[in-house]
Design a protein around this motif. Structure first.
Motif, PDB file in Angstrom:
ATOM      1  N   SER A  79      38.263  30.538  42.229  1.00 35.61           N
ATOM      2  CA  SER A  79      36.991  31.137  41.815  1.00 35.61           C
ATOM      3  C   SER A  79      36.499  32.137  42.843  1.00 35.61           C
ATOM      4  O   SER A  79      36.063  33.246  42.499  1.00 35.61           O
ATOM      5  N   SER A  80      36.570  31.794  44.118  1.00 33.83           N
ATOM      6  CA  SER A  80      36.075  32.700  45.158  1.00 33.83           C
ATOM      7  C   SER A  80      36.928  33.949  45.250  1.00 33.83           C
ATOM      8  O   SER A  80      36.417  35.050  45.506  1.00 33.83           O
ATOM      9  N   GLY A 156      38.673  27.077  38.101  1.00 31.74           N
ATOM     10  CA  GLY A 156      38.169  28.066  39.049  1.00 31.74           C
ATOM     11  C   GLY A 156      38.438  29.487  38.591  1.00 31.74           C
ATOM     12  O   GLY A 156      37.587  30.371  38.750  1.00 31.74           O
ATOM     13  N   GLY A 160      35.621  32.178  37.823  1.00 25.27           N
ATOM     14  CA  GLY A 160      35.659  33.463  38.497  1.00 25.27           C
ATOM     15  C   GLY A 160      35.642  34.631  37.521  1.00 25.27           C
ATOM     16  O   GLY A 160      35.014  35.666  37.783  1.00 25.27           O
ATOM     17  N   ILE A 169      29.053  31.273  40.892  1.00 18.91           N
ATOM     18  CA  ILE A 169      30.032  30.267  41.319  1.00 18.91           C
ATOM     19  C   ILE A 169      29.330  29.077  41.956  1.00 18.91           C
ATOM     20  O   ILE A 169      29.687  27.920  41.720  1.00 18.91           O
ATOM     21  N   THR A 173      29.494  25.239  40.780  1.00 20.36           N
ATOM     22  CA  THR A 173      29.880  24.169  41.707  1.00 20.36           C
ATOM     23  C   THR A 173      28.811  23.085  41.765  1.00 20.36           C
ATOM     24  O   THR A 173      29.113  21.887  41.681  1.00 20.36           O
TER      25      THR A 173
END
Length: 255
Positions: A79-80, A156, A160, A169, A173
């Motif tokens: 995701s990051s 993820g 993203g 995000i 989370t």
């Protein structure tokens, strides 16, 4: 090699380098967090009996903590990366490269699996001198680990793709990954819950990931291992189908 294969390997190398360059944050930090959880809960609950015969509470706790870290780090890795590429504006270069949706999918997935493998191995290396863990069902252990890590890496990717900034995000989370992780039986056996919450726990896919992983060590679990494997596999297939559909159509990726 074909252009697609070269593109796949290049993207995989790029993703591995991305988390490797900040190894203290991506691997060391989860290990420290797990050790702190273990110290606090093992001390606070040291007189509490485990749900399984012959297994101490500390032994019961450790596999759950490891799988919780796997879940959270697999999600965070993919995701990051996608959101960072969006914000920095370099996502367009990936779109111009000879990469199909399956190459995108495979590269991000394998990089996340490598990261969580390092995290899990580091955690066990640090804690096993103090907490002994037998391995009663190694193949079940490996299958649950791979399916769980892969599923959260795919989730993820989906997060993203949908997210426009890191705040999105963080919301995903805080409102999905963390609550489901903590309510999945990491710190307790679901058999100790009231009937309503016991039944609700069996609708949580993270419960089957943690319970199945625990089975690999002890040969005992709150749910049958076949059911845990079925849930993990089904969750992976469903999330992969959604993610691949997004990649194929270019949902929120094409301007």
């Amino acid at each position: 090699m074909s252009p697609d294969q070269i593109g796949f390997l290049t993207l995989l190398k790029k993703e591995v380098k991305r988390f490797w360059s900040v190894l203290g944050q991506t691997v060391t930090a989860p290990v420290i967090t797990t050790v702190l959880y273990l110290l606090v809960f093992a001390q606070a609950m040291k007189d509490r009996s485990s749900a399984y015969d012959g297994i101490s509470y500390t032994q019961f706790l450790l596999p759950g903590l490891v799988m919780m870290a796997v879940i959270q780090n697999a999600f965070a890795n993919t995701s990051s990366s996608i959101v960072q590429s969006k914000i920095m504006g370099n996502l367009v270069f990936l779109q111009m490269a000879p990469l199909g949706p399956f190459e995108w999918f495979g590269a991000y997935l394998l990089a996340a699996l490598l990261r969580v493998t390092l995290v899990a191995m580091a955690m066990l290396a640090v804690t096993l001198p103090f907490v002994s863990l037998p391995i009663q069902a190694p193949w079940a252990l490996l299958a649950v680990f791979l399916l769980s890590g892969s599923s959260l890496a795919v989730i993820g990717l989906i997060a993203g793709i949908v997210a426009e900034k890191f705040d999105h995000i963080a919301a995903f989370t805080n409102f999905f990954i963390v609550p489901l992780s903590f309510l999945s039986g990491v710190f307790y056996s679901v058999h100790a819950l009231p009937t309503l919450w016991y039944q609700a726990s069996h609708l949580n896919p993270f419960f089957y990931m943690i319970d199945g992983f625990r089975y690999g060590f002890f040969g005992q679990a709150d749910a049958p291992i076949a059911l845990s494997l079925a849930w993990c596999a089904g969750f992976f297939v469903l999330s992969s189908a959604v993610c691949l559909r997004m990649l194929i159509t270019g949902y929120k990726l094409k301007k």
